[in-house]
Design an enzyme around this catalytic site. Sequence first.
Site, mmCIF file in Angstrom:
data_model
loop_
_atom_site.group_PDB
_atom_site.id
_atom_site.type_symbol
_atom_site.label_atom_id
_atom_site.label_comp_id
_atom_site.label_asym_id
_atom_site.label_seq_id
_atom_site.Cartn_x
_atom_site.Cartn_y
_atom_site.Cartn_z
ATOM 1 N N LEU A 5 0.854 -1.179 0.000
ATOM 2 C CA LEU A 5 0.000 0.000 0.000
ATOM 3 C C LEU A 5 0.891 1.232 0.000
ATOM 4 O O LEU A 5 1.791 1.356 0.841
ATOM 5 C CB LEU A 5 -0.930 0.011 1.197
ATOM 6 C CG LEU A 5 -1.972 1.139 1.213
ATOM 7 C CD1 LEU A 5 -3.287 0.656 1.806
ATOM 8 C CD2 LEU A 5 -1.482 2.363 1.989
ATOM 9 N N ILE A 6 0.633 2.154 -0.933
ATOM 10 C CA ILE A 6 1.427 3.367 -1.074
ATOM 11 C C ILE A 6 0.539 4.573 -0.827
ATOM 12 O O ILE A 6 -0.515 4.709 -1.457
ATOM 13 C CB ILE A 6 2.037 3.472 -2.489
ATOM 14 C CG1 ILE A 6 2.833 2.221 -2.843
ATOM 15 C CG2 ILE A 6 2.919 4.721 -2.611
ATOM 16 C CD1 ILE A 6 3.184 2.121 -4.321
ATOM 17 N N SER A 10 -0.308 9.853 -6.251
ATOM 18 C CA SER A 10 -0.833 10.564 -7.422
ATOM 19 C C SER A 10 0.249 11.216 -8.260
ATOM 20 O O SER A 10 0.043 11.462 -9.459
ATOM 21 C CB SER A 10 -1.854 11.622 -6.989
ATOM 22 O OG SER A 10 -1.225 12.608 -6.175
ATOM 23 N N GLY A 12 4.847 12.414 -8.431
ATOM 24 C CA GLY A 12 6.173 12.403 -7.843
ATOM 25 C C GLY A 12 6.673 11.042 -7.435
ATOM 26 O O GLY A 12 6.532 10.048 -8.153
ATOM 27 N N ILE A 13 7.263 10.973 -6.240
ATOM 28 C CA ILE A 13 7.876 9.744 -5.752
ATOM 29 C C ILE A 13 6.849 8.629 -5.619
ATOM 30 O O ILE A 13 7.095 7.488 -6.024
ATOM 31 C CB ILE A 13 8.572 9.999 -4.403
ATOM 32 C CG1 ILE A 13 9.770 10.937 -4.588
ATOM 33 C CG2 ILE A 13 9.036 8.686 -3.781
ATOM 34 C CD1 ILE A 13 10.399 11.402 -3.290
ATOM 35 N N GLY A 14 5.673 8.927 -5.058
ATOM 36 C CA GLY A 14 4.673 7.888 -4.850
ATOM 37 C C GLY A 14 4.243 7.231 -6.143
ATOM 38 O O GLY A 14 4.096 6.009 -6.228
ATOM 39 N N SER A 125 13.635 12.269 4.193
ATOM 40 C CA SER A 125 14.434 13.228 3.448
ATOM 41 C C SER A 125 15.778 13.343 4.155
ATOM 42 O O SER A 125 15.894 13.008 5.353
ATOM 43 C CB SER A 125 13.730 14.592 3.448
ATOM 44 O OG SER A 125 14.594 15.621 3.028
ATOM 45 N N TYR A 138 9.238 21.926 7.187
ATOM 46 C CA TYR A 138 9.298 20.602 6.552
ATOM 47 C C TYR A 138 10.362 19.745 7.228
ATOM 48 O O TYR A 138 10.117 18.582 7.578
ATOM 49 C CB TYR A 138 9.616 20.773 5.067
ATOM 50 C CG TYR A 138 9.859 19.478 4.317
ATOM 51 C CD1 TYR A 138 8.800 18.703 3.876
ATOM 52 C CD2 TYR A 138 11.157 19.052 4.040
ATOM 53 C CE1 TYR A 138 9.016 17.527 3.180
ATOM 54 C CE2 TYR A 138 11.386 17.875 3.349
ATOM 55 C CZ TYR A 138 10.322 17.111 2.919
ATOM 56 O OH TYR A 138 10.544 15.946 2.234
#
Length: 255
Positions: A5-6, A10, A12-14, A125, A138
Amino acid sequence: MSSVLITGASQGIGRAVAVALAGRGHRVIATARRPETLADLPVDQRLRLDVTDQESVDRAVRGAGEIDVLVSNAGETVRAPLESVPLAEVERLFQVNTLGALRVAQAVLPAMRERKAGRLVFVSSIQGRMVLPMIGPYGASKWALEALAETLTIETGHFGIKVSIVQPGAVSSGGGERARVFLGENDPYTPLYEALPALRGELVTPEDVAATVAATIEHPEPPLRVPAGAPAERALRARKEAPENEPFLLAGINW
């Protein structure tokens, strides 16, 4: 192959992780706040999941069936000096990047614990181990995320659950460009904001990060922290070698 499950799939990385894992034969459950954005992904399931909404998380986890691996990727960022960043924005980042990640982990852990098997992969990150000016909120949310992930490693390892933290540096996903910027007219921090591209360092692609995530999932004994790409490795090595009692930056500032 694993059932994965990610969150935040939608873009970028995912999205890159979903494509990479599906190509490797894994059963992929891609999730996003707007599931219509997942329509073109070659995955097994596409579900709505908002990491800030408990009901949404619970519904998605029920709908996904058995989950072997959680890739906790959903995240957002802003650009602002700490002197003037709206505290509501800081709270929002923690809700998404930190508490949202914990909320989904809490939803999948009971079944993993009962099976005595499972993996949690948190996309963090290099800013989970160091800081960059103008991106402080962030970074703070990622430092907190890494504290939670390391605690989970200790608490859940006895139940056969493996936890990993993937640490990219700057990624050409467009996230930085989409970030909301909070600078006033003639803001004294504008020169520092303009120096950010040089401070962030070399870019890697979402596909580079996805390859690291996939390798981590398929590693029989994955490490706790996994730098994603050579720029991240260099940055984290430099941070480790620098004095702990002094501020650290990858590059000097002239502003």
